[in-house]
Every structure is written in structure tokens, then in C-alpha cells.
Motif scaffolding. Structure first.
Motif, short mmCIF file in Angstrom:
data_model
loop_
_atom_site.label_atom_id
_atom_site.label_comp_id
_atom_site.label_asym_id
_atom_site.label_seq_id
_atom_site.Cartn_x
_atom_site.Cartn_y
_atom_site.Cartn_z
N VAL A 135 -16.06 -6.35 -12.25
CA VAL A 135 -15.33 -6.98 -11.16
C VAL A 135 -13.92 -6.40 -11.19
O VAL A 135 -13.08 -6.83 -11.98
N PRO A 136 -13.63 -5.39 -10.36
CA PRO A 136 -12.30 -4.77 -10.40
C PRO A 136 -11.19 -5.76 -10.10
O PRO A 136 -11.28 -6.55 -9.15
N VAL A 137 -10.16 -5.73 -10.94
CA VAL A 137 -9.02 -6.64 -10.79
C VAL A 137 -7.77 -5.87 -10.38
O VAL A 137 -6.99 -6.33 -9.55
N LEU A 138 -7.58 -4.70 -10.98
CA LEU A 138 -6.32 -3.98 -10.81
C LEU A 138 -6.45 -2.81 -9.84
O LEU A 138 -7.46 -2.09 -9.86
N SER A 139 -5.45 -2.65 -9.03
CA SER A 139 -5.33 -1.44 -8.23
C SER A 139 -4.16 -0.63 -8.79
O SER A 139 -3.14 -1.20 -9.17
N HIS A 140 -4.34 0.68 -8.88
CA HIS A 140 -3.32 1.54 -9.49
C HIS A 140 -2.89 2.62 -8.51
O HIS A 140 -3.73 3.27 -7.87
N ASN A 141 -1.60 2.81 -8.42
CA ASN A 141 -1.05 3.89 -7.61
C ASN A 141 -0.14 4.74 -8.48
O ASN A 141 0.74 4.22 -9.17
N VAL A 187 -14.86 -11.38 -19.33
CA VAL A 187 -13.98 -10.68 -20.26
C VAL A 187 -12.74 -10.21 -19.50
O VAL A 187 -12.85 -9.50 -18.49
N VAL A 188 -11.57 -10.60 -20.00
CA VAL A 188 -10.30 -10.32 -19.32
C VAL A 188 -9.57 -9.22 -20.08
O VAL A 188 -9.40 -9.31 -21.30
N PHE A 189 -9.10 -8.20 -19.36
CA PHE A 189 -8.52 -7.02 -19.99
C PHE A 189 -7.01 -6.91 -19.77
O PHE A 189 -6.37 -6.04 -20.39
N SER A 190 -6.43 -7.74 -18.93
CA SER A 190 -5.02 -7.58 -18.60
C SER A 190 -4.46 -8.90 -18.07
O SER A 190 -5.19 -9.68 -17.43
N PRO A 191 -3.16 -9.16 -18.30
CA PRO A 191 -2.55 -10.35 -17.69
C PRO A 191 -2.58 -10.32 -16.17
O PRO A 191 -2.63 -11.38 -15.53
N THR A 192 -2.56 -9.12 -15.58
CA THR A 192 -2.59 -9.02 -14.12
C THR A 192 -3.91 -9.57 -13.58
O THR A 192 -4.98 -9.17 -14.01
N GLY A 193 -3.82 -10.48 -12.64
CA GLY A 193 -5.01 -11.08 -12.06
C GLY A 193 -5.46 -12.36 -12.73
O GLY A 193 -6.38 -13.02 -12.25
N GLU A 225 4.58 -0.12 -14.49
CA GLU A 225 5.83 -0.83 -14.22
C GLU A 225 5.89 -2.17 -14.96
O GLU A 225 6.97 -2.72 -15.14
N THR A 226 4.73 -2.67 -15.41
CA THR A 226 4.70 -3.91 -16.19
C THR A 226 4.23 -3.57 -17.60
O THR A 226 3.11 -3.09 -17.79
N ARG A 227 5.09 -3.78 -18.59
CA ARG A 227 4.73 -3.46 -19.98
C ARG A 227 5.63 -4.25 -20.91
O ARG A 227 6.70 -4.74 -20.52
N ARG A 228 5.19 -4.37 -22.14
CA ARG A 228 6.01 -4.98 -23.18
C ARG A 228 6.97 -3.94 -23.73
O ARG A 228 6.73 -2.74 -23.64
N TYR A 258 2.70 4.91 -13.12
CA TYR A 258 1.77 4.24 -12.20
C TYR A 258 2.24 2.81 -11.97
O TYR A 258 2.97 2.23 -12.79
N GLU A 259 1.84 2.29 -10.84
CA GLU A 259 2.17 0.91 -10.48
C GLU A 259 0.87 0.14 -10.30
O GLU A 259 -0.14 0.69 -9.86
N THR A 260 0.92 -1.13 -10.66
CA THR A 260 -0.30 -1.94 -10.71
C THR A 260 -0.17 -3.18 -9.83
O THR A 260 0.88 -3.81 -9.76
N GLY A 261 -1.26 -3.52 -9.16
CA GLY A 261 -1.32 -4.76 -8.40
C GLY A 261 -2.72 -5.34 -8.50
O GLY A 261 -3.62 -4.75 -9.10
N VAL A 262 -2.91 -6.52 -7.95
CA VAL A 262 -4.22 -7.16 -7.94
C VAL A 262 -5.01 -6.65 -6.75
O VAL A 262 -4.49 -6.54 -5.64
N VAL A 263 -6.27 -6.29 -6.98
CA VAL A 263 -7.14 -5.81 -5.90
C VAL A 263 -7.25 -6.89 -4.82
O VAL A 263 -7.49 -8.06 -5.11
N ALA A 264 -7.03 -6.47 -3.59
CA ALA A 264 -7.17 -7.41 -2.47
C ALA A 264 -8.59 -7.96 -2.46
O ALA A 264 -9.57 -7.22 -2.52
N GLY A 265 -8.71 -9.27 -2.39
CA GLY A 265 -10.04 -9.88 -2.34
C GLY A 265 -10.67 -10.14 -3.69
O GLY A 265 -11.84 -10.58 -3.74
N PHE A 266 -9.93 -9.90 -4.79
CA PHE A 266 -10.53 -10.11 -6.11
C PHE A 266 -11.01 -11.55 -6.28
O PHE A 266 -12.11 -11.80 -6.77
N GLU A 267 -10.17 -12.51 -5.89
CA GLU A 267 -10.51 -13.91 -6.11
C GLU A 267 -11.82 -14.28 -5.43
O GLU A 267 -12.71 -14.89 -6.03
N GLY A 268 -11.97 -13.86 -4.18
CA GLY A 268 -13.21 -14.15 -3.46
C GLY A 268 -14.41 -13.43 -4.04
O GLY A 268 -15.50 -13.98 -4.11
#
Length: 309
Positions: free
Chosen positions: A36-42, A232-238, A175-178, A204-214
Motif C-alpha cells: 500500500v504505497p504511502v509516500l510520494s517522492h520527487n 507494517v509501517v516504514f516511516s512517520p510520513t502517513g 527534506e524530513t530527517r533526524r 528528494y522531497e516526500t509527501g503522502v500519496v494522494a488517496g492513501f487513506e481511502g
């Protein structure tokens, strides 16, 4: 571990290509993994262009004009962005720059991606830190390894002289890191001779895939008749979107006095802590190692404990 009735496992990530270690591992254990893709990367083209210039100008080669002495990667996406940039360069440039170039990485998955990149573009580079497991351990490893590359036990020189001879490391990040790695390597409590300068460059920049929740909710509904499902969760994003879906699931379960139970595993402590502190959600297990085997082990232990109740 596993069997014909083993629960579905939802991997909240994009499936890696051409091979995905989690798909291969869990399929071999008789799970049926669903991605289930969560992250979009540019990719950050401007910053990658600056790194490209380093190669073209010879600033990554050995010698007095050398700008950086090595590179740090803590995510597969950073490796992918870097590989995309290298693909547009003359291979003679990258091969020359790879002499005496250490590549530091964390975790086996990122190390595998980096190995493929190294073999294709940077044949003389060396890879280090793949077994460190997290940023804190990697920083400790780098302090020892990188400083040894520039130490000369046969001479006695001052800390400032050592520092001047030791080029900074280039840390390719999202852009989001410790900040644990640069904070540790450049810590003021560190002796001057041991400090390692780090330049972070966002590739790279990261966002939540549009429509992930649905989509996540839709896939859960497919398993309406299943007693147990793992996510299984791989990242805080999403995480926020995932938690909203799971809380709706819990509300339905309470009303129906039964139904499916969704258990949650995290790839490591960073994601676990984000779920607890930022989302008020306690995952069921956290992998000791950020790998398919690490996730599989904690899930198997948890399922065994359930069977014993």
C-alpha cells in the motif's frame, strides 16, 4: 513460521524494483503481502545539479581541491536520486571520482541499493556501516572509521591540522530527517581532531500519496472476513492517515462486538516513537533490526504469544 491460514500482511510502502526484500521474505514465509504505497517522492533537481557539478569539476577526486571525502546515505530514496543523477554523467568521471571514496549507509536494504549503484557507477568506492542499524550507531561507526582514514600514528600533529586535512562528508537526505548524524559528528563536546564536518543536501522531497487513506481502508475491507491482519509501517510520513483509518476500524469493532483485529508493526524506533508521541497510538511490535527478517521475527513472536493465551 507461516502457513496456509497465516494472516494477511499489508506493507505500507512502495514495492521496490526490480526486487523487494520484504516481498521475497514474506512470500517465502507463506504470507500474502500486499503493498500500500504511502509516500510520494520527487527528486530535487537543483540540488542534484550541484552534486553533478562536483563530479564534473573533479571536486570529489583525491587531491588538494577535493571538496568532500565521502558520502552518507540513510534512505533508499536518496540512493535512487543520486543514481538518477549519476546516470547522466560520463562514466569515466564517476569512475575516477570513486577512488578512495567511502560510502556510508545504514541498514541492509539501503546497502543493497547502494551496492548496485556502486557496481554500476562508482567501481572503486567502498561501502561501510550496513550493519549499524540506525543513525546513532552509524554516526559512531563513522567517527571511528573516517578518522582512521586520516590519522597518521607516525607523526604528531595538532587537532587543527588534522581537521584541515580531513574533508567534510556529504550527507544526501530528504527534506524530513533526524539530525542525529550531523549532531554527533560535529558535536562541540568532541575533540577538535575527531570532529567531522557534514554538509546536508536535500535530494528528494516526500509527501503522502494522494488517496492513501481511502486505499488503505479499501484494502482492509477486502479482508472483512479475516480475524487478524498485520500492517507494517516504514516511516512517520502517513502515520496520521493510517491511525485515522484504524480508529474508525476500532469504532466499528466496538459496535459490532467482534470483527477483525489489525495489528501494527513498525520498522524501527523512530516510527514507533512518532506513532506514540505524535499520534497517541501504540503499535503492537517494533522490529529490533530494520530488515524483513527483523520485522518477521517480532511478528512471529507476537503471534506465538497470542496462540499461548
Amino acid at each position: 513460521m507461516g502457513g496456509p491460514n497465516f494472516p494477511p500482511i499489508l506493507l505500507l510502502k512502495t514495492k521496490s524494483s526490480p526486487h523487494d526484500g520484504y516481498d521475497e521474505f514474506f512470500s517465502a514465509q507463506n504470507y500474502i503481502p500486499t503493498f500500500v504505497p504511502v509516500l510520494s517522492h520527487n527528486f530535487h533537481d537543483e540540488n542534484l545539479g550541484q552534486i553533478k557539478t562536483l563530479f564534473e569539476s573533479g571536486r570529489l577526486n583525491t587531491g588538494p581541491e577535493r571538496r568532500y571525502g565521502g558520502l552518507i546515505f540513510t534512505s533508499q530514496r536518496a540512493v535512487e536520486a543520486f543514481a538518477d543523477m549519476l546516470a547522466g554523467l560520463d562514466q569515466s568521471l564517476t569512475a575516477t571520482a570513486s577512488h578512495s571514496l567511502p560510502l556510508y549507509t545504514v541498514g541492509p536494504a539501503t546497502a543493497r541499493s547502494l551496492t548496485t549503484l556502486r557496481d554500476t557507477h562508482l567501481p572503486h568506492a567502498t561501502i561501510h556501516g550496513a550493519d549499524t542499524g540506525n543513525g546513532e550507531n552509524l554516526a559512531t561507526f563513522i567517527l571511528d572509521h573516517y578518522n582512521r582514514l586520516f590519522s597518521d600514528p607516525a607523526t604528531s600533529i595538532s587537532g587543527d591540522e588534522v581537521k584541515s586535512r580531513k574533508p567534510p562528508l556529504l550527507f544526501l537526505v530528504g527534506e524530513t530527517r533526524r539530525d542525529i548524524i550531523p549532531r554527533t559528528l560535529m558535536g562541540e563536546s568532541m575533540p577538535v581532531s575527531k570532529r567531522i564536518e557534514v554538509d546536508e543536501v536535500v535530494v528528494y522531497e516526500t509527501g503522502v500519496v494522494a488517496g492513501f487513506e481511502g486505499e488503505f481502508e479499501r484494502i482492509l475491507k477486502i479482508h472483512d472476513d479475516t480475524t487478524v491482519v498485520w500492517a507494517v509501517v516504514f516511516s512517520p510520513t502517513g502515520c496520521d492517515a493510517m491511525v485515522r483509518v484504524l480508529r474508525r476500524e476500532e469504532d466499528i469493532k466496538r459496535r459490532e462486538r467482534g470483527g477483525r483485529k489489525v495489528f501494527v508493526a513498525t520498522i524501527g524506533p523512530t516510527t514507533r516513537d512518532h506513532l506514540v508521541k505524535e499520534c497517541g497510538f501504540q503499535p503492537d511490535v517494533c522490529a529490533a533490526k530494520p530488515s524483513p527478517e527483523g520485522v518477521g521475527e517480532v511478528i512471529a513472536e507476537f503471534m506465538t504469544s497470542l496462540d499461548g493465551q
